[in-house]
Enzyme design. Structure first.
Site, short mmCIF file in Angstrom:
data_model
loop_
_atom_site.label_atom_id
_atom_site.label_comp_id
_atom_site.label_asym_id
_atom_site.label_seq_id
_atom_site.Cartn_x
_atom_site.Cartn_y
_atom_site.Cartn_z
N GLY A 259 2.80 -1.20 4.41
CA GLY A 259 2.79 0.23 4.08
C GLY A 259 4.19 0.71 3.78
N GLY A 260 4.83 1.32 4.77
CA GLY A 260 6.13 1.97 4.59
C GLY A 260 7.16 1.12 3.86
N HIS B 159 -9.57 0.63 5.53
CA HIS B 159 -8.25 0.89 6.13
C HIS B 159 -8.44 1.84 7.32
CE1 HIS B 159 -4.16 2.27 6.69
NE2 HIS B 159 -3.77 1.20 6.01
N GLY C 292 2.44 2.15 10.80
CA GLY C 292 3.31 3.31 10.61
C GLY C 292 4.03 3.75 11.87
N ASN D 278 0.86 -1.19 0.00
CA ASN D 278 0.00 0.00 0.00
C ASN D 278 0.89 1.24 0.00
OD1 ASN D 278 -1.82 2.03 0.50
ND2 ASN D 278 -2.38 1.34 2.57
N TRP D 279 0.93 1.90 -1.15
CA TRP D 279 1.85 3.05 -1.29
C TRP D 279 1.26 4.33 -0.71
CZ3 TRP D 279 3.49 1.85 -7.08
CH2 TRP D 279 4.26 0.68 -7.08
C1 PEP Z 1 -0.81 -0.01 6.36
O1 PEP Z 1 -0.97 1.19 6.19
O2 PEP Z 1 -1.68 -0.79 5.95
C2 PEP Z 1 0.39 -0.46 7.03
C3 PEP Z 1 0.42 -1.68 7.47
O3 PEP Z 1 1.41 0.44 7.14
P1 PEP Z 1 2.89 0.16 7.76
O4 PEP Z 1 3.40 -1.10 7.13
O5 PEP Z 1 3.69 1.35 7.36
O6 PEP Z 1 2.71 0.04 9.23
#
Ligand code: PEP
Length: 249
Positions: free
Chosen positions: A233-234, A95, A173, A9-10
């Site tokens: 995410g990141g 989300h 995050g 997920n960008w």
């Molecule tokens: C997300 O936003 O779905 C997520 C899991 O982000 P991160 O990996 O950055 O915690």
């Protein structure tokens, strides 16, 4: 064995140039060592250029969101059929960033989930508790409520064509990951909730973990019995890191 999926997920990151570079790095890096399905979720405006670059590759395309109606006067929104026009296979619904920052409630999430299915998109339904809810011992109650709202809208059979992502809000995050055991406990709970309505379906439902997944913790998470992949995410913005997670799956 259940289908494994690693979804990147960008969010609202990147420029067109940066995203094109990332896509090319991922295309080069996906090899026989990656057996899980891999999907990327760019911001809407970059869907056309990413769709073009991914055509004919093993990497699937997904969208971060969709609107709950088919078409009409919904300024700024995007429909499921528009996503299909750009070869999207998956779409994220519910989300936690949309639940908290955009005020999306269980009912809207349920309608989006149903709309995604109506367009042949695979919804990735995100569920998960906040830190306060976990500390109050309410994790299962919250997850059951979020799942129940979607089950009420779409029915249990709809989950045959869907994916669930357990994403504890406190781990998204933040760099703070649920331990493999903490994540496994909730994944097993999600599977039990589904099994209560359809035991056979529960056995094949793909349940992803999301929340600060990195190359360094992915293997331990994926070793858990009910964790079938990750929503990342990141770390999905860094090709080497994301590819290492894909290999671990
Ligand atoms: C997300 O936003 O779905 C997520 C899991 O982000 P991160 O990996 O950055 O915690």
């Amino acid at each position: 064995m259940r289908p494994r999926l690693v979804a990147g997920n960008w969010k609202m990151h990147g420029t067109r140039a940066a995203i094109e570079t990332l896509v090319e790095e991922l295309k080069r890096g996906i090899d026989a060592g990656v057996r899980a399905e891999v999907a990327v979720f760019p911001p809407y405006v970059y869907l056309p250029c990413v769709a073009e670059r991914l055509a004919g590759t093993a990497i699937a395309l997904g969208a971060q969101n969709l609107w709950s109606e088919e078409s009409g006067a919904y300024t700024g929104e995007v429909s499921g059929s528009m996503l299909r026009d750009y070869n999207c296979r998956h779409v994220i619904v519910g989300h936690s960033e949309r639940r908290t920052l955009m005020g999306e409630g269980d009912d809207l999430v349920g309608r989006k989930f149903a709309r995604a299915l109506a367009h042949g998109l695979i919804p990735i339904l995100c569920v998960g508790e906040t830190l306060a809810e976990r500390q109050a011992g309410r994790t299962e109650q919250v997850v059951a409520r979020q799942l129940g709202a979607v089950l009420d809208h779409a029915g249990i059979a709809a989950f045959r064509a869907a994916v669930v992502a357990y994403e504890p809000v406190w781990a998204i995050g933040t760099g703070r990951t649920a331990s493999p055991e903490e994540a496994q406990a909730v994944h097993a709970f999600v599977r039990r909730c589904i099994a209560a309505r359809d035991p056979e379906l529960a056995k094949v439902l793909t349940i992803l973990y999301g929340g600060s997944v990195k190359a360094s913790n992915a293997g331990a998470l994926f070793a858990m019995a009910d964790i079938d992949g990750a929503l990342v995410g990141g770390a999905s913005l860094v090709s080497d890191e994301f590819l290492a997670i894909c290999r671990a799956a």
